[in-house]
Design a protein around this motif. Structure first.
Motif, PDB file in Angstrom:
ATOM      1  N   ARG A  92      21.633  27.426 -47.686  1.00  0.00           N
ATOM      2  CA  ARG A  92      22.066  28.772 -47.313  1.00  0.00           C
ATOM      3  C   ARG A  92      23.584  28.806 -47.252  1.00  0.00           C
ATOM      4  NH1 ARG A  92      18.575  32.243 -44.316  1.00  0.00           N
ATOM      5  NH2 ARG A  92      17.364  30.362 -44.087  1.00  0.00           N
ATOM      6  N   ASP A  97      24.855  36.054 -49.200  1.00  0.00           N
ATOM      7  CA  ASP A  97      23.437  35.864 -48.917  1.00  0.00           C
ATOM      8  C   ASP A  97      22.770  34.910 -49.892  1.00  0.00           C
ATOM      9  OD1 ASP A  97      23.570  37.431 -51.145  1.00  0.00           O
ATOM     10  OD2 ASP A  97      22.290  39.027 -50.399  1.00  0.00           O
ATOM     11  N   ILE A  99      20.825  31.896 -51.131  1.00  0.00           N
ATOM     12  CA  ILE A  99      19.851  31.011 -50.501  1.00  0.00           C
ATOM     13  C   ILE A  99      18.940  30.406 -51.577  1.00  0.00           C
ATOM     14  CG2 ILE A  99      18.197  32.873 -50.067  1.00  0.00           C
ATOM     15  CD1 ILE A  99      17.479  31.379 -47.430  1.00  0.00           C
ATOM     16  N   ARG A 101      15.299  28.100 -51.610  1.00  0.00           N
ATOM     17  CA  ARG A 101      14.174  27.448 -50.930  1.00  0.00           C
ATOM     18  C   ARG A 101      13.349  26.766 -52.005  1.00  0.00           C
ATOM     19  NH1 ARG A 101      12.797  29.011 -45.841  1.00  0.00           N
ATOM     20  NH2 ARG A 101      14.027  30.694 -44.955  1.00  0.00           N
TER      21      ARG A 101
END
Length: 105
Positions: A92, A97, A99, A101
């Motif tokens: 992050r 913003d 990010i 995963r």
């Protein structure tokens, strides 16, 4: 020269996250190295002083072509890397913003 040595001598070298610096006398993050290591993300400081301004954009395209998400610290600031108990890797950005995963491989 270091990346060429690693490619030649470490055939199974892999990384989910590559944290990369820049050195004024040696290239790093070459497309050959990125293809060999196959990272999910690359966290990088800005290109060295005096390098052409377009080098940052060129390098970012090379990262994406190798399947890695670039985190350019001159844009996103610090990057938090969390290794979760279930094997998930979460990156992050401090600014913005951005990010990522992903499951660890």
């Amino acid at each position: 020269s270091t990346e060429r040595w690693l490619i030649a001598n470490e055939p199974d070298l892999r990384a989910d996250v590559l944290v990369m610096g820049w050195h004024s006398r040696d290239l790093s993050g070459t497309s050959d190295f990125l293809s060999h290591v196959r990272p999910l993300a690359v966290v990088s400081a800005p290109p060295p002083f005096g390098s052409p301004p377009e080098r940052g954009g060129e390098w970012e395209r090379e990262c994406r072509a190798a399947g890695a998400m670039p985190f350019r610290q001159e844009i996103c600031g610090a990057v938090r890397i969390a290794l979760m108990d279930d094997g998930e890797v979460v990156l992050r950005s401090f600014r913005g913003d951005q990010i990522l995963r992903s499951r660890a491989r």
